[in-house]
Design an enzyme around this catalytic site. Structure first.
Site, short mmCIF file in Angstrom:
data_model
loop_
_atom_site.label_atom_id
_atom_site.label_comp_id
_atom_site.label_asym_id
_atom_site.label_seq_id
_atom_site.Cartn_x
_atom_site.Cartn_y
_atom_site.Cartn_z
N GLY A 1 0.79 -1.24 0.00
CA GLY A 1 0.00 0.00 0.00
C GLY A 1 0.81 1.28 0.00
N SER A 2 2.05 1.24 -0.50
CA SER A 2 2.85 2.47 -0.47
C SER A 2 2.32 3.50 -1.49
CB SER A 2 4.33 2.18 -0.72
OG SER A 2 4.57 1.77 -2.04
N ASN A 3 1.78 3.04 -2.61
CA ASN A 3 1.18 4.01 -3.55
C ASN A 3 -0.07 4.64 -2.95
OD1 ASN A 3 2.52 4.26 -6.34
ND2 ASN A 3 2.67 2.08 -5.88
N ARG B 1 -5.23 -8.43 -9.13
CA ARG B 1 -6.33 -9.14 -9.80
C ARG B 1 -6.58 -8.48 -11.14
NH1 ARG B 1 -8.04 -13.60 -8.46
NH2 ARG B 1 -10.07 -13.13 -9.34
N LEU C 1 -9.15 -7.20 -13.81
CA LEU C 1 -10.54 -6.75 -13.71
C LEU C 1 -11.22 -6.94 -15.06
CD1 LEU C 1 -10.12 -3.59 -11.48
CD2 LEU C 1 -10.99 -5.84 -10.83
N HIS D 1 2.18 0.78 -12.93
CA HIS D 1 2.96 -0.42 -13.25
C HIS D 1 4.46 -0.07 -13.20
CE1 HIS D 1 3.77 -4.33 -14.92
NE2 HIS D 1 4.65 -3.76 -15.71
C1 GRF Z 1 3.89 -1.35 -7.31
O1 GRF Z 1 5.20 -1.60 -7.75
C2 GRF Z 1 2.94 -1.23 -8.47
O2 GRF Z 1 3.53 -0.67 -9.59
C3 GRF Z 1 2.58 -2.66 -8.75
O3 GRF Z 1 2.48 -3.25 -7.48
C4 GRF Z 1 3.32 -2.55 -6.55
C5 GRF Z 1 2.45 -2.11 -5.41
O4 GRF Z 1 3.18 -1.52 -4.39
N1 GRF Z 1 1.39 -2.73 -9.54
P1 GRF Z 1 2.44 -0.83 -3.18
O5 GRF Z 1 1.45 -1.87 -2.61
O6 GRF Z 1 1.71 0.38 -3.70
O7 GRF Z 1 3.51 -0.49 -2.21
#
Ligand code: GRF
Length: 217
Positions: free
Chosen positions: A27-29, A106, A108, A124
């Site tokens: 969940g860092s994004n 997943r 979608l 991505h």
């Molecule tokens: C990220 O590298 C994103 O690009 C990919 O999955 C990872 C998720 O990282 N789709 P986080 O859970 O947001 O830390």
């Protein structure tokens, strides 16, 4: 610019700026999006965080941050579409206007894309169309790519396909390991994702073929 191109309709700004963020893990994004909202860089709210995995560390962070969270497990559904319909109901119940996939592991299907046309974003960790799918950073490193990066794109039915909104390049250094490269790419994801959400919510863009074009481009 020719008249036909000028006359092409562009999207209006999003009236509903409530985000539904879908995660499966760290969940860092999600945190980066939350931080951009908190600092005023991004004018939006997070209406709900949904995970398919009850143990996702990102869920605990989200709860600590006072966000509304839901777990909707993908297990036990015989058809992908049925699971996706439940997701759509939850997103609608929380009045979500824009769906942001942030490490949601997943694929979608049509119910989500039909409920949210041109309103599902994904991040991505490569410069698409290179290295779609899992372990993109490690595969770029093993391939010997000299540059990789991050992409935020609109979702379509193709894996990691869909019109590209923003990309950021990251050099692959000689002494990189897959992990050090992944860390630098992740930092770029955190920079790009809130900015891409801001662009999409602002409206004034159109899709030509596969191309995401902002007004004046
Ligand atoms: C990220 O590298 C994103 O690009 C990919 O999955 C990872 C998720 O990282 N789709 P986080 O859970 O947001 O830390």
């Amino acid at each position: 610019m020719d008249e036909a191109r000028q006359a092409r309709p562009v999207t209006p700004p999003f009236v509903n700026r409530r985000l539904g963020v879908l995660i499966s893990g760290r969940g860092s994004n999600l945190q980066a999006i939350g931080a951009a909202i908190g600092s005023g860089q991004l004018d939006a709210t997070i209406g709900v965080v949904i995970s398919n995995n009850a143990d996702a560390p990102g869920l605990a962070h989200a709860r600590q941050g006072g966000l509304h969270t839901l777990t909707i497990s993908h297990r036990g559904w015989s058809r992908r579409e049925d699971y996706d319909r439940v997701l759509v109901s939850a997103l609608r119940e929380h009045e979500v206007g824009l769906v942001c996939l942030a490490g949601f592991m997943r694929l979608l299907s049509a119910p989500v894309l039909e409920a949210y046309p041109q309103a599902v974003l994904n991040v991505h960790p490569s410069l698409l169309p290179a290295f779609p799918g899992t372990k993109a950073q490690e595969r770029a490193w093993a391939h010997g790519a000299k540059v990789s990066g991050a992409t935020v794109h609109l979702l379509d039915t193709e894996l990691d396909g869909g019109p590209i909104i923003l990309q950021g390049a990251v050099p692959v250094l000689q002494d990189d390991t897959p992990e050090t490269l992944a860390d630098r790419i992740l930092a770029e994801e955190h920079r790009l994702y809130p900015e891409a959400i801001r662009l999409v919510l602002a409206g004034g863009w159109r899709i030509e073929g596969r191309r995401f074009l902002c007004v004046g481009t």
